[in-house]
Structures are given as structure tokens and as C-alpha cells.
Enzyme design. Structure first.
Site, PDB file in Angstrom:
ATOM      1  N   HIS A 156      -1.483   3.647  -7.364  1.00 39.89           N
ATOM      2  CA  HIS A 156      -2.788   4.363  -7.765  1.00 39.89           C
ATOM      3  C   HIS A 156      -2.574   5.579  -8.139  1.00 39.89           C
ATOM      4  CE1 HIS A 156      -4.790   1.088  -5.503  1.00 39.89           C
ATOM      5  NE2 HIS A 156      -4.125   1.384  -4.436  1.00 39.89           N
TER       6      HIS A 156
ATOM      7  N   LYS B 121       0.738  -1.209   0.007  1.00 38.89           N
ATOM      8  CA  LYS B 121       0.207   0.000   0.028  1.00 38.89           C
ATOM      9  C   LYS B 121       0.954   1.129   0.000  1.00 38.89           C
ATOM     10  CE  LYS B 121      -3.857  -0.312  -0.079  1.00 38.89           C
ATOM     11  NZ  LYS B 121      -4.710  -0.134  -1.257  1.00 38.89           N
TER      12      LYS B 121
END
Length: 351
Positions: free
Chosen positions: A93, A75
Site C-alpha cells: 500500500h 499485511k
């Protein structure tokens, strides 16, 4: 010598890891150097990596890793604005217009580092080589059904937390659905042929929920899709990208509908390409749904780290898929790694 530095996850509620001790041992046997940061929360204990032959570093020490190390996590990094000088393997992302992603790319430009985005590790046909999709779908469908069960009692979905394994989750969810005292809802899964959609459909069927399975053939006409509003539960398992049709328009909350829970498992509310237009932010473990309309209720579940709810199964599954490609880190300019670097270079801003 290739040096893989496995960092501890610094995001709350994140217990997953992208490589197992057996995987670390395999890389070491191949001639790589593997460093694993200590972690108080990782689902697999640090001692298991030590026994596999990995070097152990203190938690969060990756900024001081040797310049040539490949820093591997899952992450996001802490959003402290510091320039990033290392080569990082993670889910960034960053390529779909997300505001935080643009900041991340600026940090790589400032530091001279490189992002090998795990979402963009693809074969020559553009198919991802490793993904958490199945368990994202499985957990996302479960939380969405929790939200539906809560609605039957006039409530909003309660906080969720990790389950020890999938069997424990299934038992708890079955009890919640039985307590709701209503006939099971009908669900429509879009993206049903993919990993995410398969996981979501499997969970629904285990819970006695009838599933309408849609994929590219059913959505090729581009919409609108009134069938979505005719199901109580909609599970979106399609990644947002240019050309993705809108499955739930902004008018849906006030349109005639049976739809009461949207599980946006793909969860990209910040993207211009999001196919679900009734909400604008991710939800969380503490507040799993966003109520976007009352009377009749419409809740959106959009947790962006769903596989973390089942960290044991999801870690072993993902690590098994990724290991063959980690074994190719000695050839970063070729194959999946070369393609990932090309993608980064396409999107990174100029200095």
C-alpha cells in the site's frame, strides 16, 4: 537455494496466510527452503506446515532471518521505523501517495531491501495474477448489508468478527435482514466484472438484493453519476488509480438521494485518486461504518482487511492463485517478479 520465510501476521484480526501446507511441500519438492513462523492466530495450524516439511521459526523472528531470505507475509509490517534489509513479498500500500506507504518506502531505502508488492504482481498485460478480490467483495457486501439492516432499526452497524466459513456468515446475515423487516434495498456495484465486483454481486443476489452491475462501459464518460445516489446501497469495487472518476462527490450527503450505505470495498481513502469523497479514513471491525450524515443517514463501510473476515476460504483461494508464481522465485529478475521489482524501483525514494 531460494529461501522463502513465511512470517506470522502481526496485525490484529489477521488469520490469513498466503501459502498452504500443500503449497509449502510443493516448493520444498522443487528444491526451495521454506521456513514458516509459528502463529497463535493463523487459520491453518503450524503443525500442518511442519508435517509438510517446512522449518518452523518463532513468531515474529523474521528480522533475524538470513539476509538472502525472501520474507513473505500479507499485511503491513510493524510501524517501528527500522530499516528493512530483506526482500519482502507483501501488500505494501505504498504507491498511491499513502502517507504510511511513503514511510515504508523510506525504510526500504534505508535498509537496502526490496518490496515485491503483491498488488503489483501482474502479467504482461497488467492484470494481477493473484488477489483476494472475490472474498473481499463477498465480505464487504455482507458488512454493508449489515449496516443497512441496522439503519432500519435506527441503529449503527455493530462490531463484526471472523466467521468460520461463508455458510455461517450467510445464515447470520439472512437472519439480520429478516429481522430488519423492510424490503430489500437495491444495490449498484461498480467494477462488477472484476473479482471484487463478482463477489459483491454474488453475495447480494444470495440475499435477495437486486443488483445494477456497472463496469468500464458504464463509467467511461467520467461522471457525474446520479444513478449512484438513486440506489440505497453502493458498492465500490474499483481500485483507486490516476484517471478513476469520482462516483460519490463531497456534496452527496446533502444532495437528494436514496443512497444510505456506501461499501467502499476497494478502500483507499488516503489516496488522492479515491472515487468516494465523503470520508477520509478506514473503518474497523469494532466500528464497521463511519456515519457521515444524519437524517437521512449515510454510512460508509471501509474496512481494509475484509477477506480476513472469511480467513479459511480467502487463504485457500489466494494461495492457489499465487503458488504457480511462487514456484518461479528462482527467477526473480524475470516475469511477474521482475515487473514488481521494476515498479518498486520506480517509486522508491533516493537514499
Amino acid at each position: 537455494m531460494t529461501h522463502l520465510w513465511v512470517r506470522a501476521e502481526q496485525r490484529p484480526n489477521e488469520e490469513r496466510v498466503g501459502i498452504t501446507p500443500d503449497g509449502a511441500a510443493a516448493l520444498i519438492a522443487q528444491g526451495m527452503r521454506v521456513t514458516v513462523e509459528d502463529s497463535a492466530t493463523r487459520i491453518i495450524p503450524t503443525q500442518a506446515y511442519r508435517e509438510a516439511g517446512a522449518e518452523i521459526a518463532s513468531e515474529g523472528s523474521w528480522p533475524e532471518a538470513p539476509d538472502d531470505a525472501l520474507v513473505f507475509g500479507l499485511k503491513e509490517l510493524p510501524e517501528d521505523g527500522t530499516p528493512l534489509k530483506h526482500r519482502h513479498i507483501m501488500f505494501g500500500h505504498a504507491y498511491k501517495g499513502q502517507p504510511a506507504g511513503q514511510v515504508l518506502l523510506q525504510r526500504f531505502t534505508a535498509g537496502g531491501g526490496t518490496l515485491y508488492d503483491l498488488e503489483y504482481l501482474v502479467d504482461p498485460d497488467g492484470r494481477r495474477v493473484a488477489a483476494f478480490g472475490y472474498w473481499a467483495g463477498y465480505a464487504g457486501a455482507a458488512v454493508s448489508l449489515y449496516a443497512w439492516a441496522a439503519q432500519q432499526g435506527g441503529a449503527v452497524c455493530a462490531p463484526v468478527s471472523t466467521w468460520g466459513d461463508a455458510e455461517a456468515m450467510e445464515a447470520e446475515l439472512s437472519a439480520a435482514l429478516a429481522e430488519a423487516g423492510a424490503a430489500r434495498p437495491r444495490a449498484i456495484v461498480i467494477g462488477a466484472l472484476g473479482r471484487v465486483g463478482t463477489g459483491a454481486s454474488d453475495l447480494c443476489e444470495k440475499m435477495g438484493v437486486a443488483v445494477t452491475r456497472w463496469d468500464m462501459a458504464e463509467t467511461a464518460h467520467g461522471g457525474p453519476f446520479p444513478e449512484v445516489l438513486d440506489h440505497a446501497l453502493f458498492l465500490n469495487c474499483i481500485l483507486a488509480r490516476p484517471g478513476t472518476p469520482v462516483f460519490v462527490p463531497a456534496s452527496a450527503p446533502t444532495d437528494p438521494r436514496k443512497l444510505s450505505v456506501i461499501g467502499d470495498i476497494a478502500c483507499d481513502p488516503d489516496s488522492d485518486f479515491s472515487p468516494v469523497k465523503v470520508y477520509d479514513r478506514a473503518t474497523s471491525w469494532e466500528s464497521p461504518v463511519l456515519r457521515v450524515h444524519d437524517a437521512p443517514a449515510l454510512d460508509v463501510m471501509a474496512i481494509d482487511n475484509l477477506p480476513s473476515l472469511l480467513p479459511l476460504e480467502s487463504s485457500h483461494d489466494f494461495a492457489g492463485q499465487l503458488l504457480p508464481w511462487l514456484k518461479q522465485l528462482d527467477a526473480l529478475d524475470a516475469g511477474v517478479w521482475g515487473r514488481a521489482e521494476d515498479t518498486f524501483n520506480t517509486y522508491k525514494p533516493e537514499a
